[in-house]
Design a protein around this motif. Structure first.
Motif, PDB file in Angstrom:
ATOM      1  N   ARG A 275       0.837  -1.205   0.000  1.00  0.00           N
ATOM      2  CA  ARG A 275       0.000   0.000   0.000  1.00  0.00           C
ATOM      3  C   ARG A 275       0.871   1.253   0.000  1.00  0.00           C
ATOM      4  O   ARG A 275       0.498   2.273  -0.584  1.00  0.00           O
ATOM      5  N   THR A 276       2.025   1.173   0.644  1.00  0.00           N
ATOM      6  CA  THR A 276       2.942   2.312   0.650  1.00  0.00           C
ATOM      7  C   THR A 276       3.398   2.645  -0.765  1.00  0.00           C
ATOM      8  O   THR A 276       3.510   3.827  -1.134  1.00  0.00           O
ATOM      9  N   GLU A 277       3.648   1.622  -1.567  1.00  0.00           N
ATOM     10  CA  GLU A 277       4.051   1.848  -2.953  1.00  0.00           C
ATOM     11  C   GLU A 277       2.929   2.474  -3.769  1.00  0.00           C
ATOM     12  O   GLU A 277       3.179   3.337  -4.627  1.00  0.00           O
ATOM     13  N   ILE A 278       1.710   2.068  -3.505  1.00  0.00           N
ATOM     14  CA  ILE A 278       0.572   2.668  -4.211  1.00  0.00           C
ATOM     15  C   ILE A 278       0.419   4.130  -3.809  1.00  0.00           C
ATOM     16  O   ILE A 278       0.135   4.993  -4.645  1.00  0.00           O
ATOM     17  N   PHE A 281       3.031   6.089  -5.652  1.00  0.00           N
ATOM     18  CA  PHE A 281       2.608   6.251  -7.048  1.00  0.00           C
ATOM     19  C   PHE A 281       1.582   7.366  -7.167  1.00  0.00           C
ATOM     20  O   PHE A 281       1.653   8.195  -8.087  1.00  0.00           O
ATOM     21  N   ALA A 282       0.619   7.396  -6.268  1.00  0.00           N
ATOM     22  CA  ALA A 282      -0.414   8.432  -6.312  1.00  0.00           C
ATOM     23  C   ALA A 282       0.204   9.821  -6.217  1.00  0.00           C
ATOM     24  O   ALA A 282      -0.177  10.739  -6.966  1.00  0.00           O
ATOM     25  N   ARG A 283       1.153   9.985  -5.309  1.00  0.00           N
ATOM     26  CA  ARG A 283       1.803  11.295  -5.170  1.00  0.00           C
ATOM     27  C   ARG A 283       2.550  11.688  -6.446  1.00  0.00           C
ATOM     28  O   ARG A 283       2.476  12.841  -6.898  1.00  0.00           O
ATOM     29  N   GLU A 309      -6.950   8.417  -1.667  1.00  0.00           N
ATOM     30  CA  GLU A 309      -6.460   9.276  -0.594  1.00  0.00           C
ATOM     31  C   GLU A 309      -5.215  10.030  -1.028  1.00  0.00           C
ATOM     32  O   GLU A 309      -5.012  11.190  -0.647  1.00  0.00           O
ATOM     33  N   GLY A 310      -4.386   9.391  -1.860  1.00  0.00           N
ATOM     34  CA  GLY A 310      -3.199  10.069  -2.380  1.00  0.00           C
ATOM     35  C   GLY A 310      -3.532  11.222  -3.300  1.00  0.00           C
ATOM     36  O   GLY A 310      -2.724  12.121  -3.507  1.00  0.00           O
TER      37      GLY A 310
END
Length: 351
Positions: A275-278, A281-283, A309-310
């Motif tokens: 989830r941290t990687e996702i 990516f969003a940022r 959320e990102g």
């Protein structure tokens, strides 16, 4: 037709971001309602209630779009599994389910085209058959009240253009979001750099262009940067949530070290993104100005919530985003009783 006042074009023109949940094929395969291999969405006919539920779940997690489950529901795919007689019913059912959920949730509803699996650039007969596939699914999307049409997972500019032309010819003015699947190279299979290919689609009338599937969040971004430079309008990025890298640039190329065999599709869970990687990516995607973003094969609602959320959203699912302060071992909530967790905390902290 939908009575949605703010459609895809209006939202994009206002500079709004569009979040889209994809990945229905893989999610239903994991759940045991769809067979890996042909990947045909038979679940639409056999368990329409489950398709409706997944649409609702993805909207709950942050999707702005209910994507009708027409992916690989076209004539050639149903012919392969001996169900061509169910072609029209499958597409009409998929669109009806999606329209119903979109109306109830205030979401956009998109029809869906994908690679025909038979297109050959130098074969007039295959081109004719692929065009017929696109024509049928576009006409069903119009009849089913789609707000726009997603045409995706194309390996060649020629086939992507063929799909776009079908949308323009038979789509009654519906906008088109068109994307390529980025394989291991830097160009489409017909030799066009992805940035140029997307620019040509944009100039031909696509509302939003970009990439979907194939690559994971990290390794897809260099190509997205080239697309951002080449295109003037909105661009899209819908990667797979797998840890693709220079050695394994696409998720179909992973090799399971334990078996020495291809991990696709059974052993892909060993390569999933965190989830941290996702969130990262969003940022990066938002900073690059990617207006149309989502996740493809391997997506699930927990990933989509993180992506939303990102992008600064608070979907209903965010109510249940992790809050570890309430955990009986790792938290610090003063209301938490400590009858037996003290020793457990000591044990875990020493690991």
């Amino acid at each position: 037709m939908s009575k949605q006042k703010d459609g895809l074009l209006e939202r994009l023109n206002r500079g709004e971001d569009i979040i889209i949940a994809e990945g229905y094929v893989f999610e239903f395969e994991r759940r045991g309602y769809l067979r890996a291999g042909a990947f045909v969405p038979e679940v639409v006919l056999e368990h329409p209630d489950l398709v409706k539920s997944l649409h609702e779940e993805f909207v709950h997690a942050g999707s702005d779009v209910v994507l009708a489950f027409q992916y690989y529901g076209h004539r050639e795919k149903l012919r392969v599994i001996g169900r061509e007689g169910d072609l029209e019913k499958l597409n009409e059912t998929a669109l009806r389910i999606a329209r119903d959920v979109a109306d109830k949730t205030g979401s956009l509803m998109a029809g869906n085209l994908c690679n025909s699996t038979i297109y050959q650039r130098d074969n007039p007969q295959s081109i004719k058959e692929a065009e017929q596939i696109f024509k049928e699914q576009v006409e069903w999307a119009v009849k089913g009240g789609a707000d726009y049409i997603v045409a995706e997972s194309f390996s060649e500019l020629g086939e992507a253009m063929l799909a776009l032309e079908a949308i323009k010819k038979y789509g009654k003015g519906l906008p088109a979001a068109v994307s390529f699947i980025p394989h291991e190279g830097k160009t489409t299979f017909d030799g066009v750099p992805f940035g140029e290919a997307c620019r040509r689609l944009e100039e031909a009338g696509a509302a939003v262009v970009g990439l979907n599937c194939g690559r994971g969040p990290t390794i897809i971004m260099p190509i997205m940067k080239e697309i951002r430079k080449a295109c003037k309008g909105p661009i899209m990025c819908v990667p797979v949530p797998y840890r693709c890298n220079d050695k394994y640039p696409i998720f179909q190329s992973f090799i399971n070290d334990e078996t020495g065999k291809r991990a696709f599709p059974e052993d892909l869970p060993a390569f999933t993104s965190s989830r941290t990687e996702i969130a990262q990516f969003a940022r990066e995607a938002k900073a690059l100005g990617i207006q149309y973003v989502g996740l493809c094969c391997g997506n699930a609602s927990h990933y989509l919530r993180v992506l939303a959320e990102g992008y600064g959203r608070k979907p209903p699912a965010s109510r249940f985003s992790p809050n570890m302060k309430d955990h009986f071992v790792f938290g610090d909530n003063e209301n938490q009783k400590q009858y037996y967790s003290v020793d457990l905390k000591k044990t875990i902290s020493n690991q």
